[in-house]
Enzyme design. Structure first.
Site, PDB file in Angstrom:
ATOM      1  N   CYS C 183       0.845  -1.187   0.000  1.00  0.00           N
ATOM      2  CA  CYS C 183       0.000   0.000   0.000  1.00  0.00           C
ATOM      3  C   CYS C 183       0.884   1.242   0.000  1.00  0.00           C
ATOM      4  CB  CYS C 183      -0.934   0.064   1.199  1.00  0.00           C
ATOM      5  SG  CYS C 183      -1.690  -1.481   1.607  1.00  0.00           S
ATOM      6  N   CYS C 320     -19.393  13.662   1.698  1.00  0.00           N
ATOM      7  CA  CYS C 320     -19.907  14.114   2.987  1.00  0.00           C
ATOM      8  C   CYS C 320     -19.749  15.630   3.080  1.00  0.00           C
ATOM      9  CB  CYS C 320     -19.211  13.390   4.144  1.00  0.00           C
ATOM     10  SG  CYS C 320     -17.471  13.811   4.300  1.00  0.00           S
TER      11      CYS C 320
END
Lengths: 368, 79, 368, 79
Positions: C183, C320
């Protein structure tokens, strides 16, 4: 210690950390040459967060630079490299203090230029500059990161670091142009200086931060066609470490360079009152039809006589109708004095009229 | 004895490597340079040519042991 | 043969010449990943004159990319990397045909994307993509240039070239995240991917032009702290050369990534009618005060129940108020389906209102 | 026998190189992996770990001659 989120991927390296990042931020590095080697050095040192980055180069961007000098844009062709580079690098990292010096290094300006930096990068492309950088660094006690290439081979080393060997400990005297191809004439595959330059940037980081083993006392040779490397261990020779004074000239005959100057930069220089001599080398009739306000008339047809008594000390800019004769004149000047700082104006009077109109032009008669 | 070539010496010799016949084996780096100058006169004009013996910089006086690995390293200036 | 003055320094190389330059001009190269490795690959391949250059990446530029991804500017933070890169590269070389693909490679799009290119560059940063690229290249018979790094070590090789070994011939199966750091979490010194990426660009040029010895059948390991290299000779294993079909997923559990999406790109996607699902994860009152026209309301406080029956097939964008809860929601979705294409909108509704005002907003009540 | 380490194996072992005592010398690559797993249990969990013997990729069955130069090469994913 202030941790900048910008460098989070570096500071989270266990062997690097915020301490090494802080050392980068405090470092003052001078990159000499903003060409094939200098571009990757500048890009990565700016990106990684070297605090003060000097860049010195007297050339302008050419179209045939772009295959390897990937920092520049087509729109910047004709601009001084250090200006173009500073503009690009500021956009990459506005927190780096960039110090552009549009000049060719010479024995008169070298010591003064280098003295304010901690580390010097030799990213030049000629022996003249390389020996001058070596001697200046020895006199000032500065380490320098050397990189050079020939076709698909590269050389990298860190010289004059902690009493280590210098460039002259490997190659005592400059080769003549007859021996080794020099100047800007040899072929270069675009990515080869990219590889050598990134190695140089990493060596600079090692010196600054103390992370890793700097290539001191070793000449690293990379054969990039075959992906092999060869290392030669070096010995410091005291006679090369005790240089006290620069030579008056480092020019290797026949290999001096004429820098190209854009009309915008010439205009800027005149406006700024920069101290240089402007020689208009066109013939009498051309000169009378219109010449720049401060141009001295020295027609190419009688150039030797016209320039015999000129005191060639300050930088000289040669100027003609289209930019061809000014090149010839510049080379004639270099034959007389091979460490002279000489510029030839790209596109000459026609380019000036196209871009700047009649500004600073005297006696311009209308085109009828 | 095998000699690795770099830079312009590859072009002068026309290959990446050179073999010195056993009967010719020079005793020192200086003698090797003389031998090279004879075989390839163009090498003679290289005023600064570094010679590595077993991966270490070697002066002309340095002896050449029989199993030595030698490399010729000329300066390069491109950038 | 047409000799372009732009590449004069390359074409004058005796071993390169106009023939190799012409091969570059005709080549179609796909660079997967426009990050630390992809940036130098793209810069040098564009500069050197590769005719068609595809670039695939699903991420946007982040501030903490800039220390190693030196193509981008501070002003491009938040923009999709492939768009930002294409803009910069066009300015470097307008004659290169650039094909930007703003996507994460997955088993559904891989074969279709790769099939039109001659050479693939694996410039990714995770095992999922690396094994997928390997398998897709084996199925399609394309050579690919592999580069990867860990701290100050790099690996470079050319795989699947002329029946040579593949990535799976060295490392048969993907390691789990518990085995090897993966990652985007490990540290990287800025210039290290610069060195590995320039090596990759050179290997691509070797494959395309036939100049030099490509690193096929060999894994090159560079230790950049000590400047040593190690080569391992490889053997092709027939079982790895006979892959006929991609796996349905290459995800290694726990290592999926959430891509960041700028409000401009989201706006563009809506305008273009792109097929994706937009989830607004704010609470009831926030949603009612104003939400985007096509947003489905799935509040984070009840996210599991709200999304239980969603058919997670197309890309999902989470949204959001400020961009924090959308990140959480995105990760919850990935826990359910780890090969899902998930984006979280940077800055959320506040950023949208600041940059795009009331466009596409429903029920926005004035701030009173 | 000397073993060169790369990537994560350097971190697991805590150095760049490892010496296998003469009395322990394993006969094959597979036996070497078993020995390593005993000494450094964390190495055991590496499902893909390439082993080079005299700079060539080696399968588990490959014998290890006494003078062999061995390297452990794990996959790396960074970019």
């Amino acid at each position: 210690m202030n941790i900048n989120p910008r460098y989070s991927r570096q500071t989270q390296l266990p062997t690097f950390g915020p301490e090494a990042q802080q050392k980068l931020a405090e470092a003052r590095v001078l990159v000499i040459g903003a060409g094939g080697l200098g571009v990757p050095v500048l890009q990565y040192l700016a990106g990684m967060g070297v605090g003060t980055l000097g860049l010195a180069d007297g050339d302008v961007v050419s179209l045939n630079n772009l295959h390897r000098q990937v920092l520049y844009t087509e729109a910047q062709v004709g601009q001084p490299k250090v200006e173009a580079a500073a503009k690009q690098l500021t956009q990459l990292n506005s927190t780096v203090k960039l110090l552009p010096f549009h000049l060719h290094l010479n024995p008169k300006n070298a010591l003064n230029l280098l003295k304010d930096f901690d580390v010097v990068i030799d990213a030049t492309d000629n022996f003249e500059a390389r020996y001058l950088i070596n001697d200046a660094c020895v006199i000032l006690g500065k380490p320098f990161v050397y990189g050079a290439l020939h076709q698909f081979e590269g050389q990298v080393s860190v010289f004059n670091y902690q009493s280590g060997p210098t460039y002259r400990c490997v190659f005592p005297t400059p080769p003549t142009p007859a021996e080794i191809p020099d100047c800007n004439t040899a072929g270069v595959l675009g990515v080869v200086p990219g590889i050598i330059g990134t190695y140089q940037a990493l060596e600079a980081v090692k010196i600054i931060t103390g992370v890793g083993e700097p290539l001191t006392g070793v000449l690293l040779m990379l054969d990039l066609l075959q992906n092999t490397q060869f290392k030669m261990k070096l010995k410091a020779k005291p006679e090369n470490q005790s240089i006290k004074k620069l030579k008056s000239s480092y020019a290797t005959a026949g290999c001096s360079t004429v820098a190209a100057l854009s009309v915008e930069t010439l205009h800027q220089w005149i406006e700024d009152g920069k101290d240089f001599m402007l020689l208009d080398v066109r013939e009498q009739q051309e000169y009378q039809q219109g010449h720049l306000t401060n141009a001295r008339h020295t027609p190419l047809s009688d150039f030797e006589a016209q320039t015999r008594n000129l005191f060639l000390e300050k930088p000289v800019v040669t100027f003609c109708q289209k930019g061809v004769r000014s090149q010839k004149a510049a080379h004639l000047l270099l034959d007389k004095k091979n460490d002279l700082e000489v510029y030839s104006v790209i596109g000459g009077m026609e380019q000036w009229l196209a871009q700047l109109g009649n500004q600073l032009v005297i006696n311009q008669t209308p085109n009828t | 004895m095998e000699i690795l070539l770099f830079g312009i010496t590859r072009e002068i010799v026309g290959q990446n490597q050179l073999t010195v016949p056993t009967q010719d084996r020079p005793e020192t780096v200086g003698k090797l340079k003389e031998w090279l100058a004879q075989q390839y006169p163009a090498l003679q004009k290289l005023s600064s040519l570094a010679v590595a013996v077993d991966s270490e910089y070697a002066d002309d006086a340095q002896p050449l042991p029989s199993g030595a690995e030698v490399a010729l390293i000329p300066p390069v200036s491109g950038g």
